[in-house]
Write a protein that holds these residues in place. Structure first.
Motif, PDB file in Angstrom:
ATOM      1  N   VAL A 100       0.839  -1.204   0.000  1.00 11.71           N
ATOM      2  CA  VAL A 100       0.000   0.000   0.000  1.00 11.71           C
ATOM      3  C   VAL A 100       0.873   1.253   0.000  1.00 11.71           C
ATOM      4  CG1 VAL A 100      -1.709   1.306   1.321  1.00 11.71           C
ATOM      5  CG2 VAL A 100      -1.940  -1.165   1.087  1.00 11.71           C
ATOM      6  N   ALA A 101       1.922   1.265   0.792  1.00 11.42           N
ATOM      7  CA  ALA A 101       2.814   2.426   0.839  1.00 11.42           C
ATOM      8  C   ALA A 101       3.509   2.627  -0.505  1.00 11.42           C
ATOM      9  CB  ALA A 101       3.849   2.247   1.948  1.00 11.42           C
ATOM     10  N   THR A 102       3.960   1.535  -1.128  1.00 10.01           N
ATOM     11  CA  THR A 102       4.609   1.627  -2.436  1.00 10.01           C
ATOM     12  C   THR A 102       3.629   2.130  -3.485  1.00 10.01           C
ATOM     13  OG1 THR A 102       6.084  -0.178  -1.836  1.00 10.01           O
ATOM     14  CG2 THR A 102       5.891   0.338  -4.176  1.00 10.01           C
ATOM     15  N   GLY A 103       2.412   1.619  -3.455  1.00  6.31           N
ATOM     16  CA  GLY A 103       1.394   2.071  -4.400  1.00  6.31           C
ATOM     17  C   GLY A 103       1.078   3.540  -4.244  1.00  6.31           C
ATOM     18  N   ALA A 104       1.050   4.028  -3.006  1.00  6.25           N
ATOM     19  CA  ALA A 104       0.769   5.443  -2.761  1.00  6.25           C
ATOM     20  C   ALA A 104       1.897   6.316  -3.302  1.00  6.25           C
ATOM     21  CB  ALA A 104       0.576   5.688  -1.272  1.00  6.25           C
TER      22      ALA A 104
ATOM     23  N   PHE B  20       3.712   9.955  -7.586  1.00  4.34           N
ATOM     24  CA  PHE B  20       4.708  10.316  -8.597  1.00  4.34           C
ATOM     25  C   PHE B  20       4.060  10.387  -9.978  1.00  4.34           C
ATOM     26  CE2 PHE B  20       7.979   9.195 -11.724  1.00  4.34           C
ATOM     27  CZ  PHE B  20       8.901  10.204 -11.474  1.00  4.34           C
ATOM     28  N   ALA B  21       3.222   9.406 -10.317  1.00  3.33           N
ATOM     29  CA  ALA B  21       2.559   9.390 -11.621  1.00  3.33           C
ATOM     30  C   ALA B  21       1.627  10.589 -11.765  1.00  3.33           C
ATOM     31  CB  ALA B  21       1.787   8.085 -11.791  1.00  3.33           C
TER      32      ALA B  21
END
Length: 66
Positions: free
Chosen positions: A38-42, A47-48
């Motif tokens: 979840v942290a990586t996805g956020a 960034f995107a």
């Protein structure tokens, strides 16, 4: 003695009883935990979104410049 004092005395509660009241203790909340995915996805999503905003702003500036 006022009317309020007479009521409190008749009910059996005096001002001294208020000094012995329990103190409410506030407990600190547990820290929020987030999984690595979840942290990586956020982070990747933020960034995107920033890249898309920058590209959109550059495209708009290029179109307005003409």
């Amino acid at each position: 003695m006022t009317a309020d004092d007479a009521i409190y005395e008749a009910e059996g509660s005096l001002d001294d009883d208020l000094h012995d009241a329990d103190i409410v203790e506030w407990y600190e909340a547990r820290p929020m935990t987030v999984s690595t995915y979840v942290a990586t996805g956020a982070v990747v999503g933020a960034f995107a979104l920033g890249v898309l905003t920058a590209v959109g702003a550059l495209a708009l500036m290029g179109r307005l410049d003409d």
